[in-house]
Design a protein around this motif. Structure first.
Motif, PDB file in Angstrom:
ATOM      1  N   PHE A 231       1.579   8.253  11.347  1.00  0.00           N
ATOM      2  CA  PHE A 231       2.031   9.562  10.868  1.00  0.00           C
ATOM      3  C   PHE A 231       2.545   9.490   9.433  1.00  0.00           C
ATOM      4  O   PHE A 231       2.516  10.489   8.713  1.00  0.00           O
ATOM      5  N   LYS A 232       2.979   8.325   9.009  1.00  0.00           N
ATOM      6  CA  LYS A 232       3.405   8.138   7.620  1.00  0.00           C
ATOM      7  C   LYS A 232       2.204   8.216   6.675  1.00  0.00           C
ATOM      8  O   LYS A 232       2.283   8.807   5.592  1.00  0.00           O
ATOM      9  N   LEU A 233       1.096   7.620   7.076  1.00  0.00           N
ATOM     10  CA  LEU A 233      -0.058   7.477   6.191  1.00  0.00           C
ATOM     11  C   LEU A 233      -1.018   8.654   6.244  1.00  0.00           C
ATOM     12  O   LEU A 233      -1.836   8.823   5.337  1.00  0.00           O
ATOM     13  N   ASN A 234      -0.963   9.441   7.306  1.00  0.00           N
ATOM     14  CA  ASN A 234      -1.948  10.502   7.488  1.00  0.00           C
ATOM     15  C   ASN A 234      -1.291  11.873   7.462  1.00  0.00           C
ATOM     16  O   ASN A 234      -0.467  12.190   8.326  1.00  0.00           O
ATOM     17  N   GLY A 235      -1.685  12.679   6.497  1.00  0.00           N
ATOM     18  CA  GLY A 235      -1.114  14.013   6.384  1.00  0.00           C
ATOM     19  C   GLY A 235      -1.951  15.073   7.058  1.00  0.00           C
ATOM     20  O   GLY A 235      -1.605  16.259   7.014  1.00  0.00           O
ATOM     21  N   ASN A 236      -3.057  14.682   7.660  1.00  0.00           N
ATOM     22  CA  ASN A 236      -3.961  15.673   8.255  1.00  0.00           C
ATOM     23  C   ASN A 236      -4.259  15.364   9.719  1.00  0.00           C
ATOM     24  O   ASN A 236      -5.375  15.546  10.194  1.00  0.00           O
ATOM     25  N   ILE A 305      -3.135  -7.981  -0.701  1.00  0.00           N
ATOM     26  CA  ILE A 305      -2.165  -7.270   0.123  1.00  0.00           C
ATOM     27  C   ILE A 305      -2.812  -6.672   1.366  1.00  0.00           C
ATOM     28  O   ILE A 305      -2.179  -6.526   2.414  1.00  0.00           O
ATOM     29  N   LYS A 306      -4.114  -6.356   1.281  1.00  0.00           N
ATOM     30  CA  LYS A 306      -4.804  -5.752   2.418  1.00  0.00           C
ATOM     31  C   LYS A 306      -5.172  -6.775   3.496  1.00  0.00           C
ATOM     32  O   LYS A 306      -5.639  -6.404   4.569  1.00  0.00           O
ATOM     33  N   ARG A 307      -4.974  -8.051   3.207  1.00  0.00           N
ATOM     34  CA  ARG A 307      -5.350  -9.090   4.169  1.00  0.00           C
ATOM     35  C   ARG A 307      -4.300  -9.273   5.265  1.00  0.00           C
ATOM     36  O   ARG A 307      -4.505 -10.031   6.204  1.00  0.00           O
ATOM     37  N   PHE A 308      -3.171  -8.588   5.134  1.00  0.00           N
ATOM     38  CA  PHE A 308      -2.067  -8.787   6.075  1.00  0.00           C
ATOM     39  C   PHE A 308      -1.651  -7.471   6.732  1.00  0.00           C
ATOM     40  O   PHE A 308      -0.518  -7.329   7.181  1.00  0.00           O
ATOM     41  N   ASN A 309      -2.586  -6.520   6.776  1.00  0.00           N
ATOM     42  CA  ASN A 309      -2.239  -5.186   7.268  1.00  0.00           C
ATOM     43  C   ASN A 309      -1.614  -5.196   8.651  1.00  0.00           C
ATOM     44  O   ASN A 309      -0.586  -4.580   8.885  1.00  0.00           O
ATOM     45  N   ARG A 310      -2.249  -5.896   9.583  1.00  0.00           N
ATOM     46  CA  ARG A 310      -1.737  -5.854  10.958  1.00  0.00           C
ATOM     47  C   ARG A 310      -0.368  -6.509  11.044  1.00  0.00           C
ATOM     48  O   ARG A 310       0.532  -5.979  11.704  1.00  0.00           O
ATOM     49  N   LYS A 329       3.211   6.949  -1.315  1.00  0.00           N
ATOM     50  CA  LYS A 329       2.126   6.472  -2.170  1.00  0.00           C
ATOM     51  C   LYS A 329       2.043   4.957  -2.157  1.00  0.00           C
ATOM     52  O   LYS A 329       0.953   4.374  -2.065  1.00  0.00           O
ATOM     53  N   LEU A 330       3.189   4.290  -2.213  1.00  0.00           N
ATOM     54  CA  LEU A 330       3.211   2.830  -2.193  1.00  0.00           C
ATOM     55  C   LEU A 330       2.850   2.307  -0.806  1.00  0.00           C
ATOM     56  O   LEU A 330       2.133   1.301  -0.677  1.00  0.00           O
ATOM     57  N   ALA A 331       3.311   2.985   0.233  1.00  0.00           N
ATOM     58  CA  ALA A 331       2.991   2.572   1.598  1.00  0.00           C
ATOM     59  C   ALA A 331       1.482   2.594   1.832  1.00  0.00           C
ATOM     60  O   ALA A 331       0.929   1.692   2.463  1.00  0.00           O
ATOM     61  N   LYS A 332       0.810   3.599   1.297  1.00  0.00           N
ATOM     62  CA  LYS A 332      -0.642   3.682   1.451  1.00  0.00           C
ATOM     63  C   LYS A 332      -1.345   2.545   0.737  1.00  0.00           C
ATOM     64  O   LYS A 332      -2.375   2.044   1.197  1.00  0.00           O
ATOM     65  N   LYS A 333      -0.782   2.107  -0.380  1.00  0.00           N
ATOM     66  CA  LYS A 333      -1.370   0.975  -1.088  1.00  0.00           C
ATOM     67  C   LYS A 333      -1.191  -0.315  -0.310  1.00  0.00           C
ATOM     68  O   LYS A 333      -2.045  -1.201  -0.334  1.00  0.00           O
ATOM     69  N   ILE A 334      -0.068  -0.425   0.389  1.00  0.00           N
ATOM     70  CA  ILE A 334       0.230  -1.670   1.103  1.00  0.00           C
ATOM     71  C   ILE A 334      -0.534  -1.763   2.417  1.00  0.00           C
ATOM     72  O   ILE A 334      -1.216  -2.759   2.689  1.00  0.00           O
ATOM     73  N   GLY A 336      -2.327   1.119   3.807  1.00  0.00           N
ATOM     74  CA  GLY A 336      -3.250   2.227   3.983  1.00  0.00           C
ATOM     75  C   GLY A 336      -4.650   1.755   4.295  1.00  0.00           C
ATOM     76  O   GLY A 336      -4.991   0.582   4.114  1.00  0.00           O
ATOM     77  N   ASN A 337      -5.480   2.662   4.748  1.00  0.00           N
ATOM     78  CA  ASN A 337      -6.816   2.296   5.215  1.00  0.00           C
ATOM     79  C   ASN A 337      -7.907   2.515   4.181  1.00  0.00           C
ATOM     80  O   ASN A 337      -9.085   2.446   4.495  1.00  0.00           O
ATOM     81  N   LYS A 338      -7.513   2.787   2.947  1.00  0.00           N
ATOM     82  CA  LYS A 338      -8.502   2.969   1.888  1.00  0.00           C
ATOM     83  C   LYS A 338      -8.282   1.935   0.792  1.00  0.00           C
ATOM     84  O   LYS A 338      -7.179   1.455   0.572  1.00  0.00           O
ATOM     85  N   MET A 339      -9.370   1.612   0.107  1.00  0.00           N
ATOM     86  CA  MET A 339      -9.297   0.696  -1.022  1.00  0.00           C
ATOM     87  C   MET A 339     -10.441   1.013  -1.971  1.00  0.00           C
ATOM     88  O   MET A 339     -11.419   1.671  -1.601  1.00  0.00           O
ATOM     89  N   GLU A 340     -10.308   0.560  -3.230  1.00  0.00           N
ATOM     90  CA  GLU A 340     -11.368   0.762  -4.196  1.00  0.00           C
ATOM     91  C   GLU A 340     -12.515  -0.191  -3.886  1.00  0.00           C
ATOM     92  O   GLU A 340     -12.317  -1.400  -3.745  1.00  0.00           O
ATOM     93  N   VAL A 341     -13.719   0.348  -3.787  1.00  0.00           N
ATOM     94  CA  VAL A 341     -14.866  -0.485  -3.424  1.00  0.00           C
ATOM     95  C   VAL A 341     -16.045  -0.257  -4.357  1.00  0.00           C
ATOM     96  O   VAL A 341     -17.188  -0.495  -3.996  1.00  0.00           O
TER      97      VAL A 341
END
Length: 350
Positions: A231-236, A305-310, A329-334, A336-341
């Protein structure tokens, strides 16, 4: 007898094989027989034989059902809609499952191939579905605007169609396939709508859906979270979504672990991310299927940082900090389920 259907083209045949292995290993003891139906949109003979061998090794029956060119048959131009990417016609074949499967099959579980089956379907297979057209799991993200785009009300349920328990008998009695076709043509003429065939399925079935526990279709964006972080990461998140107790239990005990992704979420797939929390589990089932490593795995760079999500999401201290202290915004970077690809999507694999 358990009836299960997949829809697949040749590009996704290795993932079908892996999902099939996981299905059979975790269900064969709960059913006298398992019948597999593959809606085949061009699987090569050599790959069909590999898939057929898996089924036979576990004592299951399997049929490959050729899917005719849907565009030609129904005079549609499916890929001219204003959506990103080119989608395989295999994506649409589940709309026509009632006429593709034998009329003697009254009920079936449809499964997407980009998944693992980690538990038994016995409990939901035994459900009384007489008053419903289908059963499915609520999709995590679906705003009122999205529902409006497919002619639903805000209170209507919107499911992820990657797992469906289908009452084929009623689909045939009520000509659901014709309803799908009419809505598909209507949406196609509009030139833009949401969810491709999933939008059509939700529009037609929404008033006659049985909602299942989310463990029967745990979406990729939920694999490395918990209720608070979700609920923190998803606004929809759609209205009337699951409770904390139900969602957290499903995250810990999934039956159908679905690696579905959105744009920029390829690292949620264990065959694209060597650091994925389920990479070893996926490799275990891969090793039981007769495909080469490079036919399945195509690892991409994943930010450190995305290698330790779980770990970050499941650790009590870091979870508390993410939910209560760290800005959104920072929580989504840490975690979050999106990244630049670099504009890379996973559509090439489907």
């Amino acid at each position: 007898m358990l009836n299960v259907s997949f829809a697949c083209d040749d590009n996704y045949s290795p993932y079908l094989a892996i999902c099939l292995v996981s299905l059979l290993k975790n269900n064969i003891g709960d059913f006298d027989e398992i019948e597999i139906f593959v809606l085949d949109s061009g699987i090569k003979k050599i790959n069909k034989e590999k898939i057929r061998k898996i089924a036979h090794d576990y004592g299951a029956d399997i049929s490959f059902i050729h899917v005719a060119d849907i565009e030609e048959k129904y005079n549609l131009t499916l890929n001219k809609m204003s959506v990103k990417g080119d989608f395989s016609l295999a994506t649409y074949s589940r709309l026509f499952i009632a006429s593709l499967l034998p009329e003697t099959v009254d009920k079936v579980i449809y499964l997407d191939c980009d998944a693992l089956v980690l538990g038994s379907f016995k409990e939901i297979w035994d459900l009384d579905l007489n008053n419903y057209l289908a059963a499915g799991v609520l999709a995590l993200n679906c705003t009122a605007e999205v529902k409006k785009a497919i002619d639903l009300n805000e209170d209507d349920s919107y499911i992820n169609a990657g797992m469906l328990l289908i009452n084929l008998k009623r689909w045939r009695q009520e000509n659901v396939e014709n309803q799908f076709l009419e809505k598909l043509v209507e949406f196609n003429l509009r030139g833009k709508h949401f969810g491709m065939d999933q939008g059509v399925i939700n529009n037609v079935l929404s008033k006659n859906l049985l909602i299942l526990n989310p463990k029967y279709n745990l979406e990729g964006s939920l694999h490395n979270t918990n209720y608070d972080i979700t609920f923190k990461l998803n606004g929809n998140i759609q209205k009337n979504y699951y409770s904390r107790e139900v969602l957290d239990d499903a995250i810990e005990n999934p039956v159908f672990q679905h690696f579905c992704v959105g744009n920029g979420e390829i690292f949620n797939r264990p065959w694209l991310n060597r650091h994925h929390e389920d990479n070893k589990l996926y490799r275990k089932y891969f090793e039981l299927a007769d495909f080469e490593f490079d036919e399945v795995f195509d690892y991409h760079h994943v930010a450190l940082i995305k290698r330790f999500n779980r770990f970050l999401a499941r650790n009590k201290l870091t979870s508390f900090l993410i939910c209560k202290v760290i800005p959104d915004k920072l929580a989504k970077k840490i975690v979050g389920n999106k990244m630049e690809v670099d504009n890379l999507t996973d559509i090439e694999r489907w």
